[in-house]
Design a protein around this motif. Structure first.
Motif, PDB file in Angstrom:
ATOM      1  N   MET A  21       0.840  -1.203   0.000  1.00 16.07           N
ATOM      2  CA  MET A  21       0.000   0.000   0.000  1.00 16.07           C
ATOM      3  C   MET A  21       0.870   1.247   0.000  1.00 16.07           C
ATOM      4  O   MET A  21       1.805   1.343   0.793  1.00 16.07           O
ATOM      5  N   GLU A  44      -1.458  -2.580  -5.039  1.00 14.99           N
ATOM      6  CA  GLU A  44      -1.705  -2.363  -3.618  1.00 14.99           C
ATOM      7  C   GLU A  44      -3.034  -3.060  -3.288  1.00 14.99           C
ATOM      8  O   GLU A  44      -3.847  -3.296  -4.191  1.00 14.99           O
ATOM      9  N   LYS A 141      -2.763 -14.672  -0.245  1.00 17.74           N
ATOM     10  CA  LYS A 141      -1.508 -14.293   0.440  1.00 17.74           C
ATOM     11  C   LYS A 141      -1.817 -14.286   1.930  1.00 17.74           C
ATOM     12  O   LYS A 141      -2.674 -13.518   2.378  1.00 17.74           O
ATOM     13  N   HIS A 173       3.552 -15.284   3.831  1.00 12.28           N
ATOM     14  CA  HIS A 173       4.454 -14.416   4.596  1.00 12.28           C
ATOM     15  C   HIS A 173       4.780 -15.224   5.851  1.00 12.28           C
ATOM     16  O   HIS A 173       3.915 -15.430   6.706  1.00 12.28           O
ATOM     17  N   ARG A 188       5.784  -6.695  10.516  1.00 11.12           N
ATOM     18  CA  ARG A 188       6.643  -7.142   9.411  1.00 11.12           C
ATOM     19  C   ARG A 188       8.062  -7.400   9.895  1.00 11.12           C
ATOM     20  O   ARG A 188       8.936  -7.745   9.120  1.00 11.12           O
ATOM     21  N   ASN A 213       7.315 -15.565   1.173  1.00  8.94           N
ATOM     22  CA  ASN A 213       7.481 -14.115   1.350  1.00  8.94           C
ATOM     23  C   ASN A 213       7.969 -13.827   2.768  1.00  8.94           C
ATOM     24  O   ASN A 213       7.650 -14.542   3.702  1.00  8.94           O
ATOM     25  N   GLY A 235       9.308  -7.815  -1.054  1.00  9.25           N
ATOM     26  CA  GLY A 235       8.603  -6.556  -0.853  1.00  9.25           C
ATOM     27  C   GLY A 235       9.567  -5.399  -0.733  1.00  9.25           C
ATOM     28  O   GLY A 235       9.981  -4.785  -1.720  1.00  9.25           O
TER      29      GLY A 235
HETATM   30  C1  LIG Z   1       4.627  -0.059   2.856  1.00  9.94           C
HETATM   31  C2  LIG Z   1       4.088  -1.462   2.844  1.00  9.94           C
HETATM   32  C3  LIG Z   1       2.781  -1.681   2.464  1.00  9.94           C
HETATM   33  C4  LIG Z   1       2.265  -2.982   2.426  1.00  9.94           C
HETATM   34  N1  LIG Z   1       1.000  -3.188   1.943  1.00  9.94           N
HETATM   35  C5  LIG Z   1       0.552  -4.461   1.749  1.00  9.94           C
HETATM   36  C6  LIG Z   1      -0.662  -4.721   1.060  1.00  9.94           C
HETATM   37  O1  LIG Z   1      -1.354  -3.817   0.575  1.00  9.94           O
HETATM   38  N2  LIG Z   1      -1.045  -6.020   0.924  1.00  9.94           N
HETATM   39  C7  LIG Z   1      -0.293  -7.062   1.409  1.00  9.94           C
HETATM   40  O2  LIG Z   1      -0.661  -8.227   1.246  1.00  9.94           O
HETATM   41  N3  LIG Z   1       0.861  -6.837   2.049  1.00  9.94           N
HETATM   42  C8  LIG Z   1       1.311  -5.576   2.202  1.00  9.94           C
HETATM   43  N4  LIG Z   1       2.536  -5.356   2.763  1.00  9.94           N
HETATM   44  C9  LIG Z   1       3.348  -6.515   3.195  1.00  9.94           C
HETATM   45  C10 LIG Z   1       4.233  -6.996   2.034  1.00  9.94           C
HETATM   46  O3  LIG Z   1       3.455  -7.419   0.944  1.00  9.94           O
HETATM   47  C11 LIG Z   1       5.124  -8.163   2.495  1.00  9.94           C
HETATM   48  O4  LIG Z   1       4.298  -9.224   2.882  1.00  9.94           O
HETATM   49  C12 LIG Z   1       6.019  -7.780   3.663  1.00  9.94           C
HETATM   50  O5  LIG Z   1       6.643  -6.527   3.456  1.00  9.94           O
HETATM   51  C13 LIG Z   1       7.090  -8.849   3.889  1.00  9.94           C
HETATM   52  O6  LIG Z   1       7.905  -8.987   2.750  1.00  9.94           O
HETATM   53  P1  LIG Z   1       9.382  -8.325   2.686  1.00  9.94           P
HETATM   54  O7  LIG Z   1      10.107  -8.765   3.922  1.00  9.94           O
HETATM   55  O8  LIG Z   1       9.992  -8.865   1.431  1.00  9.94           O
HETATM   56  O9  LIG Z   1       9.193  -6.837   2.665  1.00  9.94           O
HETATM   57  C14 LIG Z   1       3.073  -4.074   2.820  1.00  9.94           C
HETATM   58  C15 LIG Z   1       4.397  -3.834   3.205  1.00  9.94           C
HETATM   59  C16 LIG Z   1       4.908  -2.552   3.205  1.00  9.94           C
HETATM   60  C17 LIG Z   1       6.355  -2.327   3.590  1.00  9.94           C
END
Ligand SMILES: Cc1cc2nc3c(=O)[nH]c(=O)nc-3n(C[C@H](O)[C@H](O)[C@H](O)COP(=O)(O)O)c2cc1C
Length: 341
Positions: A21, A44, A141, A173, A188, A213, A235
């Motif tokens: 997002m 998003e 997801k 995730h 996260r 993920n 991400g």
């Molecule tokens: C700014 C931001 C916005 C996110 N928005 C969403 C979203 O809209 N839908 C979703 O499933 N996950 C969202 N996530 C989670 C990511 O899709 C992902 O699952 C998470 O960052 C872990 O992956 P990474 O360690 O590679 O970043 C968001 C993460 C971030 C940093």
């Protein structure tokens, strides 16, 4: 009614960029697509209410170059989700993904996102209804569990029910989400990653596509996971270090090496930004996604500073992207001269 389902290519989800997002809007996705032809892109999260009752065109339009692209929906109301799947198909999306991972309060209040880990039957019901009306793959997801759930029990239980409803692709995730007490950002970072559990799910259901993920920060790590799983989703790393994607087509998909440079991408982005500007899009909405292009390279700071400052004004033109590049070259050559002296 019988619908011929679009079969997914074997490597369709081998390398995905996560839905984020505020980050993976159409400008970001266009930018990433210039860097890699093959990564799978996600929008998003969008709610069905926004699509059904809001500015649908603004929310759903994308550049045709972005394909393959998945629409992520955040919802749990069966009829609305089904209608949105139909709309997504008409709009040209390649997949609809259901968000079962977002822990924010707003999302919990709407009864979707991570809290649905406790409602596998409801997710299954949505998925089955959506799957019935479209050819598109409907994917999920999810997290490995929430709150006091035991992931070793909750995840397989969730997956079994949702897979029985027709889901063939799970993006996991690999950490729990805590619905109270942790912010989305902490959710996260704080709950520990459990990659082994995700691998167990693949061993248990070899025919399901399992995409990992969470916390994957290098292509080397991605490759290690790909030896056991069907795909990886990155991400934050993909957003902050977008150039990492420039070798994915070759390294992960085995395509011939491309001799594309950052400068090539910049030139294409200048053209794109000029077109968008003529449609009323502020240049900053585009350049804000490009700040990481020179991550860890000489001139990275100059690039970020130049773009951030020059794009601030509503009058900024696409040309500033090219000027930022010249500033990088100058800063980098000064640095080299300094080092050589
Ligand atoms: C700014 C931001 C916005 C996110 N928005 C969403 C979203 O809209 N839908 C979703 O499933 N996950 C969202 N996530 C989670 C990511 O899709 C992902 O699952 C998470 O960052 C872990 O992956 P990474 O360690 O590679 O970043 C968001 C993460 C971030 C940093």
């Amino acid at each position: 009614m019988s619908i011929d389902k679009k079969s997914l290519q074997k490597d369709s989800h081998r390398f995905c960029v996560a839905p984020m997002m505020g980050w993976t809007d159409r400008h970001e996705r266009y930018f990433l697509r210039l860097i890699s032809n093959r990564v799978r892109l996600y929008t998003e999260m969008i709610t069905p209410q926004a699509i059904l009752f809001g500015d649908r065109k603004r929310l759903l339009d994308f550049n045709f170059e972005e394909n393959p692209i998945a629409l992520q929906l955040g919802g749990s109301e069966v009829l609305q989700m089904t209608e949105c799947a139909r709309i997504a198909e008409d709009w040209g999306y390649d997949e609809v993904n259901i968000n079962v991972g977002c822990p924010s309060d707003r999302v919990q209040n709407g009864y979707f996102g991570a809290c649905l880990m406790k409602e596998p039957e409801l997710v299954a019901k949505c998925l089955e209804a959506m799957d019935r009306v479209v050819k598109l793959p409907i994917t999920v997801k999810c997290r490995i569990g929430v709150d006091d759930q035991v992931p070793e029990e909750a995840l397989p239980d969730f997956m079994e029910k949702v897979a029985n409803a027709g889901c063939e692709v799970f993006i996991i995730h690999a950490r729990k989400a805590f619905l109270k007490g942790l912010s989305p950002t902490q959710n996260r970072e704080v709950p520990p990653l459990n990659y082994a559990l995700v691998e167990e799910m693949k061993e248990r259901w070899p025919k399901l596509k399992i995409i990992l993920n969470g916390g994957i920060e290098t292509l080397e790590h991605a490759r290690q996971h790909l030896s056991k799983l069907d795909g990886v989703m990155l991400g934050r790393t993909a957003y902050k270090i977008p150039w990492i994607l420039s070798i994915v087509d070759n390294l992960i998909f085995g395509e011939p090496e491309k001799c594309m440079t950052r400068k090539d991408v910049i030139e294409m982005m200048v053209n794109y930004a000029a077109t968008q500007k003529s449609l009323g899009v502020p240049i900053k909405s585009i350049t804000r996604h490009m700040l990481g292009l020179f991550h860890a390279e000489p001139g990275a700071k100059t690039w970020r500073k130049f773009l951030a400052e020059e794009a601030r004004s509503l009058d900024a033109e696409a040309e500033i992207i090219r000027h930022a590049y010249f500033a990088v070259c100058e800063a980098a050559s000064l640095k080299t001269q300094g080092e050589a002296a």
